[in-house]
Write a protein that holds these residues in place. Structure first.
Motif, short mmCIF file in Angstrom:
data_model
loop_
_atom_site.label_atom_id
_atom_site.label_comp_id
_atom_site.label_asym_id
_atom_site.label_seq_id
_atom_site.Cartn_x
_atom_site.Cartn_y
_atom_site.Cartn_z
N VAL A 92 0.57 10.82 -6.21
CA VAL A 92 -0.23 9.65 -5.83
C VAL A 92 -0.26 8.69 -7.02
O VAL A 92 -0.68 9.06 -8.12
CB VAL A 92 -1.66 10.05 -5.42
N MET A 93 0.18 7.46 -6.79
CA MET A 93 0.13 6.41 -7.83
C MET A 93 -0.31 5.11 -7.16
O MET A 93 0.21 4.73 -6.11
CB MET A 93 1.50 6.21 -8.50
N THR A 94 -1.23 4.44 -7.78
CA THR A 94 -1.69 3.15 -7.25
C THR A 94 -0.65 2.09 -7.53
O THR A 94 0.23 2.25 -8.39
CB THR A 94 -3.02 2.77 -7.89
N VAL A 132 12.64 3.88 -14.25
CA VAL A 132 11.66 4.94 -14.03
C VAL A 132 12.41 6.25 -13.80
O VAL A 132 13.31 6.32 -12.95
CB VAL A 132 10.75 4.62 -12.83
N ILE A 133 12.06 7.25 -14.55
CA ILE A 133 12.61 8.60 -14.36
C ILE A 133 11.54 9.45 -13.69
O ILE A 133 10.47 9.68 -14.28
CB ILE A 133 13.04 9.22 -15.70
N LEU A 134 11.82 9.89 -12.45
CA LEU A 134 10.90 10.78 -11.73
C LEU A 134 11.34 12.22 -11.93
O LEU A 134 12.47 12.59 -11.57
CB LEU A 134 10.88 10.44 -10.23
N LEU A 146 7.14 7.63 -2.66
CA LEU A 146 6.91 7.09 -4.00
C LEU A 146 8.18 6.43 -4.52
O LEU A 146 8.11 5.35 -5.14
CB LEU A 146 6.46 8.20 -4.94
N VAL A 147 9.31 7.02 -4.27
CA VAL A 147 10.57 6.43 -4.71
C VAL A 147 10.76 5.05 -4.08
O VAL A 147 11.11 4.06 -4.76
CB VAL A 147 11.76 7.36 -4.37
N ARG A 148 10.52 4.97 -2.79
CA ARG A 148 10.71 3.69 -2.10
C ARG A 148 9.71 2.63 -2.60
O ARG A 148 10.07 1.44 -2.74
CB ARG A 148 10.58 3.90 -0.59
N ARG A 149 8.48 3.03 -2.86
CA ARG A 149 7.47 2.07 -3.36
C ARG A 149 7.90 1.52 -4.72
O ARG A 149 7.74 0.31 -4.99
CB ARG A 149 6.11 2.74 -3.46
N ILE A 150 8.39 2.38 -5.57
CA ILE A 150 8.81 1.91 -6.91
C ILE A 150 10.03 1.02 -6.79
O ILE A 150 10.10 -0.04 -7.44
CB ILE A 150 9.09 3.12 -7.82
N GLU A 151 11.00 1.40 -5.94
CA GLU A 151 12.22 0.61 -5.82
C GLU A 151 11.94 -0.77 -5.21
O GLU A 151 12.64 -1.75 -5.52
CB GLU A 151 13.24 1.36 -4.97
N ARG A 152 10.91 -0.86 -4.36
CA ARG A 152 10.57 -2.17 -3.78
C ARG A 152 10.08 -3.16 -4.83
O ARG A 152 10.10 -4.37 -4.62
CB ARG A 152 9.53 -1.99 -2.67
N GLY A 212 11.56 -3.59 -7.56
CA GLY A 212 12.72 -4.00 -8.33
C GLY A 212 13.08 -3.09 -9.46
O GLY A 212 13.98 -3.39 -10.24
N ARG A 213 12.38 -2.02 -9.61
CA ARG A 213 12.66 -1.09 -10.70
C ARG A 213 13.77 -0.10 -10.29
O ARG A 213 13.95 0.22 -9.11
CB ARG A 213 11.39 -0.33 -11.09
N THR A 214 14.46 0.39 -11.28
CA THR A 214 15.50 1.41 -11.07
C THR A 214 14.87 2.79 -11.19
O THR A 214 14.15 3.06 -12.16
CB THR A 214 16.63 1.27 -12.09
N VAL A 215 15.16 3.64 -10.19
CA VAL A 215 14.59 4.99 -10.17
C VAL A 215 15.70 6.01 -10.40
O VAL A 215 16.73 5.99 -9.72
CB VAL A 215 13.87 5.28 -8.85
N THR A 216 15.51 6.88 -11.35
CA THR A 216 16.42 8.00 -11.61
C THR A 216 15.68 9.30 -11.31
O THR A 216 14.57 9.51 -11.78
CB THR A 216 16.88 7.99 -13.08
N ILE A 217 16.33 10.15 -10.51
CA ILE A 217 15.73 11.42 -10.11
C ILE A 217 16.20 12.53 -11.05
O ILE A 217 17.39 12.70 -11.28
CB ILE A 217 16.11 11.79 -8.66
#
Length: 1002
Positions: free
Chosen positions: A63-65, A76-78, A86-92, A94-99
């Motif tokens: 959970v992240m606000t 962002v490294i998850l 959460l991945v989709r919220r962060i990517e929306r 404009g940030r890059t997400v690495t799993i």
């Protein structure tokens, strides 16, 4: 609840990477410590990471606000957060997400989220942040290496890094478990200060974890003692790889966090378990106050289980899972292979319990206990008389040779069995086929394949009837022998383990052409019909359950060893096996298989076994396979491997995953090909699978009934339940299918006996050192018998279809196809027919030569017969009465017939002709076969021609002797002496100087 530890980050620089991770184990804590060091490092300017720890359980929903998401860096490294939202919220944003992850999860739709990696999450983070171990303080670098090993592969990987340092291993594991427990139980936010090693709460929590591990070891020990835990293994059967075993335990969920560690340390302390080796375990946790309510299931296995566990998340595989399993939360990961399932809502305890059975069905191979098993071994002997006495000369003009008397060796065996019956009537008796088994076969074949005495016959009458049938030698007659105290002991010289298997039954099957099949049966059954038909994993916990017997691996091993009647191969010393036949406590004989080649097939335990059941002596056994011409001996028809009919019912469910099926196919292949237990195929896997597939019968496979056949075996493997155990195994495999398998092997043995006799025919004919004609005559006699016997076998004994039941038809077709009986039959038939064709051609050549010789004689007679007659006619015109003593008789005969003595020559010519006819008859009666009177008596009648030739020769002999005696008598009496002339010369003599007289024709 969640928090980010912005308070711990004092560096005012804007971070380039935000690392979001759950603070729930030692690895994530180490990642945060690593980020803390990187933030404070003055040497790193390109990558500036910042940690954002969350308080969330392992695999839980993060959970992240939105505000906190906006505070993240551009990259962002998850770490180990399987939250797609959460991945989709962060990517929306404009940030890059690495799993970063190395686990497997199931999402809300029960689809697998496969994030497996050979690297731990800590090692992946270090790569993404371009951190090398040399960039860190040495102690912290070592700490990171150990934490990564722990997270990748649990205690075994950690033990490889710290071999011999058990205390340090225990310390790392205790800290890891403590963090997981505290993070799971913490009601409020956590930060790094919670895990400050210098703070007392952390030390107290770690000590509490060590105490919990000790308590869990005690609980496991108690569970093993009271039937709540059990180590499932193969009972010490040696394997080239590590022996498979699985700990199954039901324990309170108060030990949930520490039980896996407790088990590893417990078995190290009690059984010397090597911590570097994986200890597979399936732990079933129940509520502390309710043993029946299952709350969580965890599996920990070897690294090679990784693909199998991943397959457990496949929707196709999960279709085999029980109802309610879709409401469970499942998770897995690590190269140490970990899987868990829990019931967060608290209403699916039954689904969890049933899931345990499914998992066991997929995991257990040779360690799976069997609920019933039976294996029959069949070795075949030829006990017929030598072919020279078995194939007597053709009796006269009959086309079919007379049936020889029963074989001498067969009679001796029957006499021995009669003596056993006299001492104990129940020791030998005909096999009692019930109506169901007898009527399974076609009506016209029942007396041939499933003969049984009259229902009302006394035991003695039944025995005599069976003996009569055996002596007749046509039907397949089976006798049951009581062997109350025979058993086998299997030992491995380099292993302290041994197996003891009791002989349940011995049967003798007397077949056509003096073939005897000896069947010895071993096994273990559930005595009560239909009892214990609903077994589950809970029954496995009891080592002494009445319906659970030895593990499948032991059955496979026993089958592979007990089939050897002698040794035909040399193996390494670690593969030697000692097989001993015991009667009571006395060893009758031992075969050390693999030690040396046995040139005599009757050796080891097999020879005393034959002496025990058949009463045979050493001199009754043919050691080299070459039967003496004048002495009956038993010869082996199969090789060193007895043929096998095995039926096994294994506990549990069928495998559900591709890997589980492939592993169990190894068991099926080894059971089918009768090879010893192992965890891999005995040859190339593709070839092994193809061999099984070629002989597999799949009509009822989905129901848990697997049938397979090879040239030397027929196997049934069922998964426990009423129908596989009490119908197929107890009834069908013990009666009809077993009978068909015996019949298929009997046909092979009969054809083998024909092959031996073909060789005997050539050898016996050569041994006579006879002329080619006599040799061909002997071969003709032998092959005439073989051809007749082969035709009788073809038309009256061998049938391709023996039942009208569709499954029986298909199974018997499979057995015959796999034994290649048809090919053997064609080879034997062709060999006999080709030799007969050759002998017939030789006979035709001889007859052609005889015909030409007779024609030559006829021409000779024609050439000398007429001159012979003319000679007598010429002599009759001369004065020869003084020279031929019969002439006066011929003159007397001429006068008696009313003729002039001057025509005596005519009568002499007739007499000469008669003599010529008799001579011709003595030489070749065929000369006269076209004459009117002789035609009906001689033409195409070889025996009549022989008779006439014999009479003519007798007439010549009598005439010659009579003529000699007559001439001698007439001369002796002076009746043929001519009167002398005055000059003193006998009549017919003249004086050379005297003038011719009128009487002399002057």
């Amino acid at each position: 609840m969640h928090t980010d530890c912005t308070s711990t980050c004092s560096d005012p620089e804007v971070p380039t990477h935000s690392v979001v991770l759950p603070l729930n184990d030692l690895e994530t804590l180490t990642i945060l410590r690593l980020l803390e060091r990187l933030e404070k490092s003055s040497r790193r300017t390109g990558i500036r990471p910042k940690g954002h720890p969350l308080t969330v359980g392992w695999g839980g929903r993060a959970v992240m606000t939105d505000a906190k998401i906006k505070a993240l860096a551009d990259t962002v490294i998850l770490v180990e957060i399987p939250d797609g939202d959460l991945v989709r919220r962060i990517e929306r944003t404009g940030r890059t997400v690495t799993i970063v992850d190395h686990h497997i999860y199931a999402d809300a739709a029960h689809q697998a989220i496969d994030r497996r990696s050979r690297l731990s999450s800590l090692e992946q983070v270090m790569r993404h942040l371009d951190v090398r171990p040399v960039d860190l303080e040495p102690d912290f670098a070592v700490h990171c290496r150990l934490v990564a090993a722990n997270d990748r592969g649990f205690i075994p990987h950690l033990a490889k890094e710290l071999e011999g340092h058990d205390a340090r291993i225990a310390d790392i594991r205790a800290r890891d478990l403590t963090i997981a427990r505290v993070a799971s139980d913490a009601p409020a936010d956590l930060d790094l200060s919670t895990f400050d090693p210098a703070a007392d709460p952390w030390r107290s929590e770690c000590e509490a974890t060590r105490t919990a591990i000790d308590d869990a070891k005690t609980a496991l020990s108690e569970a093993l003692g009271n039937g709540e835990a059990r180590m499932l293994d193969t009972g010490g059967v040696p394997t080239k790889a590590a022996a498979p075993r699985l700990l199954l335990a039901r324990v309170p969920d108060t030990h949930r966090f520490v039980m896996a560690d407790a088990a590893a340390w417990f078995f190290k302390e009690t059984q010397g378990h090597d911590l570097k080796e994986p200890l597979e375990m399936l732990l079933v946790f129940h509520a502390a106050d309710d043993k029946a309510r299952i709350t969580q299931v965890e599996f920990s296995g070897a690294p090679d289980r990784a693909d199998q566990i991943a397959q457990w998340f496949d929707p196709q595989v999960r279709r085999e899972w029980p109802d309610g399993a879709d409401r469970l939360v499942t998770y897995a990961g690590g190269t140490g292979t970990y899987f868990g399932a829990k019931d967060p809502l608290g209403g699916d305890s039954e689904a969890l319990s049933k899931l345990v059975d499914v998992l066991l069905g997929d995991l257990l191979t040779g360690t799976r206990p069997v609920t019933a098993w039976r294996t029959s071994f069949v070795q075949a002997l030829s006990i017929g008389d030598p072919l020279d006495s078995k194939a007597p000369p053709p009796p006269g003009e009959e086309d079919v040779p007379q049936k020889p008397p029963p074989a001498a060796l067969k009679t001796r065996i029957l006499d021995h069995l009669s003596d056993r019956r006299a001492a104990a009537p129940e020791a030998v008796k005909p096999v009692a086929f019930d109506d169901q088994e007898a009527h399974y076969f076609l009506p016209h074949l029942r007396d041939l394949l499933a003969w049984r005495p009259d229902p009302g016959a006394t035991p003695d009458a039944a025995w005599e009837a069976a003996r009569t049938q055996i002596e007749a030698g046509r039907a397949l007659i089976s006798l049951a022998l009581a062997v109350p105290s025979l058993s086998f002991r299997i030992e491995w010289p380099e292993n302290s383990t041994h197996l003891v298997v009791k002989v349940e039954e011995v049967r003798l099957h007397f077949a056509y052409n003096d073939v005897l099949l000896i069947e010895w049966t071993v096994g273990e059954q559930v005595p009560e019909f239909g009892a214990h038909s609903s077994l589950s994993w809970k029954d496995l916990l009891k080592a002494s359950h009445p319906a659970l017997h030895r593990p499948l691996g032991q059955v496979i091993e026993a089958n592979a060893k007990l089939r050897f009647t002698h040794c035909a191969m040399i193996l390494g010393s670690d593969e030697h096996t000692s097989i001993t036949l015991n009667r009571g406590g006395t060893a009758l004989g031992t075969l050390v298989h693999g030690e040396a080649i046995d040139t005599d097939p009757f050796t080891g335990w097999f020879k005393p076994f034959l002496q025990e059941v058949l009463g045979l002596e050493d001199t009754d056994l043919c050691q080299d396979g070459c039967l003496p011409k004048d002495k009956p001996q038993a010869r082996l028809l199969f090789d060193d491997r007895a043929r096998v009919v095995t039926s096994v019912v294994a506990h549990g469910a069928q495998p559900c995953s591709p890997r589980g099926k492939a592993d169990f196919d190894v068991m099926l292949a080894r059971l089918t090909t009768v090879d010893g237990h192992g965890t891999a195929h005995t040859c190339d896997p593709a070839a092994a699978v193809k061999e099984v597939e070629d002989g597999r019968y799949n009509r009822y496979r989905s129901w848990g009934s697997w049938y397979t056949a090879t040239s030397h075996s027929f196997a049934f493997l069922g998964f426990d339940g009423f129908f596989p155990r009490d119908i197929i195994h107890r009834l069908h495999m013990n009666t009809m299918y077993r009978r068909m398998a015996i019949l298929a092997q009997a046909n092979v043995a009969i054809l083998g006996s024909f092959s031996l006799e073909v060789g005997d025919a050539l050898r016996f004919a050569d041994e006579s050192n006879a002329t080619p004609a006599k040799r061909n005559k002997a071969l003709t006699r032998y092959y005439r018998h073989l051809h007749w016997a082969q035709l009788e076998f073809t038309n009256h004994i061998w049938f391709d279809r023996v039942t009208s039941q569709i499954q029986g038809i298909e199974l018997f077709d499979l057995m015959n196809r796999r034994t290649e009986c048809r090919r053997d039959y064609d080879l034997v038939r062709d060999e006999i027919e080709q030799m007969q064709g050759f002998l017939k051609a030789e006979q035709d050549k001889q007859e052609d030569r005889n015909t030409k010789e007779e024609e030559r004689l006829e021409r000779t007679l024609a050439a000398i017969g007429l001159p012979f007659v003319l000679l007598f006619a010429f002599l009759g015109s001369q004065q020869i009465k003084a020279h031929f003593f019969l002439w006066p008789l011929l003159e007397w005969g001429t006068e008696a017939l009313g003729g002039d003595p001057a025509y005596t020559w005519a009568l002499a010519s007739v007499a000469a002709g008669i003599v010529a006819v008799v001579v011709a008859m003595a030489v070749s009666p065929k000369f006269f076969e076209d004459l009117p009177w002789f035609s009906d008596r001689l033409k195409d009648q070889p025996e009549a021609q022989k008779s006439w030739r014999r009479r003519a020769r007798n007439a010549i002999l009598i005439g010659t002797v009579g003529t000699f005696l007559l001439g001698f008598g007439m001369q002796y009496t002076g009746r043929i002496m001519a009167p002398e002339t005055e000059s003193g010369s006998s009549a017919g003599q003249t004086d050379p100087g005297a003038p011719p007289t009128p009487e002399d024709g002057g």
